[in-house]
Enzyme design. Structure first.
Site: not given
Ligand code: DQA
Length: 143
Positions: A9-10, A17, A22, A74, A95, A97, A104
Site C-alpha cells: 500500500p501507498n 508521497r 521517500y 505498512a 523484506e 524498505h 523512525r
C-alpha cells in the site's frame, strides 16, 4: 533467474508521497528502468493497496520464482496473513524498505514478516530493491 517484485500500500505514490522520506523519484519508473537494465534477471512487477491481492500474488509467483522482493509497506508491521503466505511458498523472500524503518516511529521497528523472510534490506532509498535482487542472486550462487 526469475524475480518477482511485490509492493504494498501507498508505494504507488512514491515520488509524490512524503518526499523528505521517500524521495522525489517515482518508484514505478525506477522499477521499470531496473527491470530493463538488469539483463541478468527476469523481473515481474506488482503493486497493490489491498492485503488479499498481495497474498494472491505471493501465492501466484511463490512456487515458480527464484526469489521475491517484497515491500509490504505498512502491512509489514501488522500482517500475520502476509507472514503466513511467505512461509507457505517455496521462493525465498527478501523484506525491503526504502526508508530506514529502525530509525523512525517505534511501531515501524516491528516487523510481522521478517522472521518469514531470508533477509531485510532497508534505508538505502530506491536502491534497496537493487540490493535485494543482488542478495537473491547471492543465495543462488552460494547454494
Ligand atoms: C516503507 C516503510 C513502512 O513503514 C511504510 O508504511 C511504507 C513504506 C518503506 O519502504 O520505507 O509504506 O515500507
Amino acid at each position: 533467474m526469475k524475480i518477482a517484485i511485490i509492493n504494498g500500500p501507498n508505494l504507488n505514490l512514491v515520488g509524490i508521497r512524503e518526499p523528505e522520506i521517500y524521495g522525489n523519484r517515482s518508484l514505478a519508473d525506477y522499477l521499470q528502468e531496473l527491470a530493463q537494465s538488469r539483463s541478468d534477471v527476469e523481473i515481474t512487477l506488482f503493486q497493490s493497496n489491498h492485503e488479499g491481492d498481495i497474498i494472491d500474488e505471493i501465492q501466484r509467483v511463490g512456487f515458480s520464482a527464484d526469489g521475491i522482493v517484497l515491500n509490504a509497506g505498512a502491512y509489514t508491521h501488522t500482517s500475520i496473513a502476509i507472514a503466513d503466505a511467505i512461509r507457505a511458498v517455496t521462493a525465498p523472500v527478501v523484506e525491503v524498505h526504502i526508508s530506514d524503518v529502525q530509525s523512525r516511529e517505534p511501531f515501524r521497528r516491528i516487523s510481522m514478516i521478517k522472521d518469514a523472510c531470508v533477509a531485510v534490506i532497508a534505508g538505502h532509498g530506491l536502491r534497496s530493491y537493487n540490493l535485494a535482487i543482488d542478495h537473491i542472486l547471492g543465495l543462488k550462487h552460494n547454494g
